[in-house]
Every structure is written in structure tokens, then in C-alpha cells.
Design an enzyme around this catalytic site. Sequence first.
Site, mmCIF file in Angstrom:
data_model
loop_
_atom_site.group_PDB
_atom_site.id
_atom_site.type_symbol
_atom_site.label_atom_id
_atom_site.label_comp_id
_atom_site.label_asym_id
_atom_site.label_seq_id
_atom_site.Cartn_x
_atom_site.Cartn_y
_atom_site.Cartn_z
ATOM 1 N N LYS A 196 0.813 -1.220 0.000
ATOM 2 C CA LYS A 196 0.000 0.000 0.000
ATOM 3 C C LYS A 196 0.840 1.260 0.000
ATOM 4 O O LYS A 196 0.495 2.240 -0.660
ATOM 5 C CB LYS A 196 -0.933 0.016 1.222
ATOM 6 C CG LYS A 196 -2.179 -0.827 1.052
ATOM 7 C CD LYS A 196 -3.271 -0.325 1.981
ATOM 8 C CE LYS A 196 -4.574 -1.090 1.805
ATOM 9 N NZ LYS A 196 -5.586 -0.657 2.769
ATOM 10 N N LYS A 251 -5.243 -10.624 -6.671
ATOM 11 C CA LYS A 251 -6.382 -10.793 -5.774
ATOM 12 C C LYS A 251 -7.578 -9.971 -6.270
ATOM 13 O O LYS A 251 -7.385 -8.852 -6.753
ATOM 14 C CB LYS A 251 -5.949 -10.302 -4.377
ATOM 15 C CG LYS A 251 -6.867 -10.642 -3.246
ATOM 16 C CD LYS A 251 -6.325 -10.112 -1.922
ATOM 17 C CE LYS A 251 -6.377 -8.601 -1.843
ATOM 18 N NZ LYS A 251 -6.137 -8.048 -0.496
ATOM 19 N N LYS A 278 -11.494 -4.400 -4.260
ATOM 20 C CA LYS A 278 -12.348 -3.242 -4.556
ATOM 21 C C LYS A 278 -11.539 -2.096 -5.150
ATOM 22 O O LYS A 278 -12.108 -1.188 -5.743
ATOM 23 C CB LYS A 278 -13.114 -2.787 -3.311
ATOM 24 C CG LYS A 278 -12.297 -2.595 -2.061
ATOM 25 C CD LYS A 278 -13.215 -2.443 -0.822
ATOM 26 C CE LYS A 278 -12.587 -3.074 0.406
ATOM 27 N NZ LYS A 278 -13.554 -3.368 1.464
HETATM 28 P P1 TYM Z 1 -10.544 -6.011 4.243
HETATM 29 O O1 TYM Z 1 -11.541 -4.958 4.544
HETATM 30 O O2 TYM Z 1 -9.515 -5.735 3.212
HETATM 31 O O3 TYM Z 1 -11.256 -7.360 3.843
HETATM 32 C C1 TYM Z 1 -12.280 -7.922 4.666
HETATM 33 C C2 TYM Z 1 -12.198 -9.437 4.661
HETATM 34 O O4 TYM Z 1 -12.331 -9.936 3.331
HETATM 35 C C3 TYM Z 1 -11.254 -10.792 3.032
HETATM 36 N N1 TYM Z 1 -10.937 -10.659 1.609
HETATM 37 C C4 TYM Z 1 -10.819 -11.683 0.767
HETATM 38 N N2 TYM Z 1 -10.949 -13.014 0.958
HETATM 39 C C5 TYM Z 1 -10.782 -13.813 -0.122
HETATM 40 N N3 TYM Z 1 -10.483 -13.333 -1.362
HETATM 41 C C6 TYM Z 1 -10.344 -12.022 -1.595
HETATM 42 N N4 TYM Z 1 -10.071 -11.557 -2.821
HETATM 43 C C7 TYM Z 1 -10.513 -11.119 -0.490
HETATM 44 N N5 TYM Z 1 -10.454 -9.772 -0.358
HETATM 45 C C8 TYM Z 1 -10.713 -9.508 0.927
HETATM 46 C C9 TYM Z 1 -10.109 -10.320 3.902
HETATM 47 O O5 TYM Z 1 -9.131 -11.319 4.091
HETATM 48 C C10 TYM Z 1 -10.839 -9.968 5.183
HETATM 49 O O6 TYM Z 1 -11.060 -11.121 5.963
HETATM 50 N N6 TYM Z 1 -7.348 -5.591 8.043
HETATM 51 C C11 TYM Z 1 -8.642 -6.108 7.652
HETATM 52 C C12 TYM Z 1 -9.793 -5.550 8.479
HETATM 53 C C13 TYM Z 1 -9.628 -5.714 9.947
HETATM 54 C C14 TYM Z 1 -9.741 -6.929 10.670
HETATM 55 C C15 TYM Z 1 -9.538 -6.579 12.030
HETATM 56 C C16 TYM Z 1 -9.970 -8.257 10.296
HETATM 57 C C17 TYM Z 1 -9.381 -4.737 10.852
HETATM 58 N N7 TYM Z 1 -9.329 -5.225 12.103
HETATM 59 C C18 TYM Z 1 -9.569 -7.547 13.034
HETATM 60 C C19 TYM Z 1 -10.000 -9.219 11.313
HETATM 61 C C20 TYM Z 1 -9.800 -8.858 12.658
HETATM 62 C C21 TYM Z 1 -8.887 -5.727 6.205
HETATM 63 O O7 TYM Z 1 -8.348 -4.779 5.698
HETATM 64 O O8 TYM Z 1 -9.828 -6.473 5.585
#
Ligand code: TYM
Length: 333
Positions: A112, A195, A198
Amino acid sequence: TPRVFSGIQPSGGLTLGNYLGAIKRFVDMQDSGIQTLYCMVDLHAITVWQDPAALTRNTRELAAGYLAAGIDPARSILFNQSQVPEHAQLGWIFNCVARMGWMGRMTQWKDKAGKNAENASLGLFGYPALMAADILVYHATHVPVGEDQKQHIELTRDIAAKFNHDYGVDFFPMTEPVIEGAATRVMSLRDGSRKMSKSDPSDMSRINMTDDADAIAKKIRKAKTDPEPLPETVEGLKDRPEARNLVNIYAALSDQSVEAVIAAHAGAQFGTFKPALVDLAVDKLAPISSEMARLMDDPAEIDRLLGKGAAQAREIATPILQKTYDIVGMVRS
Ligand code: TYM
């Protein structure tokens, strides 16, 4: 006692990757009867600039996505992070436990911030310490996530271990990531090495949870594939990332193993497999998107639910934060 926590950033629309890698599995865990907390991590979202009106709308839309997919506020605690100040409070303490070197090694930070780290926000650098606080302020034991979050959960364990060691306590648990199922890493429909995200500039690369049946059908029909038919065995998907991705999506959407999908479609051409996937995807996703739209018509009701969820979350978080303050030696009068 087992407790599940997970979060999603309200930083744009929900994708099929978020649904299959996260939300759908959150629903399964809720249905298993364990205590579950699910969050819209708005404090994480602003580590990169968010237009305020868009952040508000995206937070409500994400809440609608959780609800439409089957998260039941009577059985799960559903809330947005900023309404539970204990996350940021414990996050500060973890900023003082975690080391700069640990943060600098995070692949998500490197991706990022890229070569322009000087211009990234301090919050983006410290992002994983706040994430550790999200989890540990509830003493959560299990965190369902997609594959891309694995390193952050490992860092959460490092922070818990260092806190426990530095203060000579056995207070924070060693949280387990739960990375299961056929779709832990859903790939772009245009490029099987990237991957699904969004933030991809091409909307054809992803299925959005707000897409209607026509859009879903068009994107799957145009998804990149190779010219070979589907193999007879799962091993035959090796080195065929686009084919593998469509099979994984099919398996996850239909709650089957990849083996079962291959067994049922062995030798099929994409000319027949893709229409089957379109039917399945429309059948599973269209009801979610129409329910999201319906819920979005009443934002006051969403806000009411989130307020209730935040109050429930605080009941768990407050005593854990207070105990943490006591361990650290903060005066509380
Ligand atoms: P974020 O918002 O990027 O994504 C949310 C969840 O979706 C999953 N994900 C995917 N899984 C499979 N294939 C994909 N292409 C894909 N894109 C996204 C992510 O693995 C995630 O589970 N840092 C985290 C948010 C967060 C969080 C937490 C998660 C903040 N605090 C505490 C767990 C526990 C994030 O940016 O997810």
C-alpha cells in the site's frame, strides 16, 4: 471460552472476495453457536483518505451487506469500530508494545505504501497494532479472515506475547486465524495472479455485492480462462490460476469441496461451466443485493442497530481495557 471477532473496512463496495473469504464464513460461525462480534472498521478505513459522505454511506452499506448475507443482530454483535472507543485506547497501548521493524515487514504495508512511504499516514503504518487491539480488546480466540490477513493475525499474536512477557502476565490469548474453505483467496476475473479487490481500476475484474444479475452474468461470461476443458482431477488445476479461481468460486458458493465440483464437471468446456456458474452466482447473490438495497432505504434503522451493537461490544471491552490499564500501572480513580 471461544469468542470470534472479525472486521471489514468500509472503504468502498463489498466484493465477492469479501463475501466468500469473510462474510459467508462469519455467518457459518454465528450459526455454530459461538459468541461472534463483527465490525465495520471505520478507523482503519481512514488510514487512507476517505471522503466523509462516502465513509458514512459505505459504513451503512457494509452493515446492510452483513445483515443481508445473514448476520443476525440477535445472535451476533454487529457494530462500527469508532463507536467503541476501547479499540483506539487499547490500540495506543499496542503502539507502545509493537516494534517499528515488525510493522515495516508487513506485506500489506509494503504494497500500500509502496515506494512512497514518506507520504503514507502514520495510521497506515501502525494499522496492524489497531487491528490487534480490535481482536484482543475482546480476548477473541478465533478470527475468520481471507488468506491476505494471515500475517496481521500472526502479528497480533506477537503483540499479545510481548505484552504478556513485558508485564509478566498471562492476560492476552494467542488468537487463531481461521482461514478455511475453497475461497480463502478469490482472484481477479481478469488476471488469475492478482487478488480480487475493490481497488482494482477495472470493474470487470470483480463481482460487487451490489451487482445485478445482468452484471454478474456479463462479468463471469467475460472472465479470463484458458482454452482447455476442466480437468478430471484437482491436481489438473495446477498452473491454471483462472480455471482454479472459477472452480473455487463455484465450490464456495455451492458449499461443496473443490473435489466435488471437479468430479461433477470433469471434462466440461468453459462454454458450459460458465453458464452453470452464472446461474449459481445469480441464485446466491441476487437476493443479497436486493436485500441490501431494501435495507439501505432505512439508514436510521441501520444506525439504531449499530448503536445497540456498540453498547453490547462495550460491555465486553470495558472490563478488559480497565484490567489492561491496571496491568500497565495507569491510575484509575
Ligand atoms: P478487508 O476490509 O480488506 O477485507 C475484509 C475481509 O475480506 C477478506 N478478503 C478476501 N478473501 C478472499 N479473497 C479475496 N479476494 C478477499 N479480499 C478480501 C479479507 O481477508 C478480510 O477477511 N485488516 C482487515 C480488516 C480488519 C480486521 C480486524 C480483520 C481490521 N481489524 C480484526 C480481522 C480482525 C482488512 O483490511 O480487511
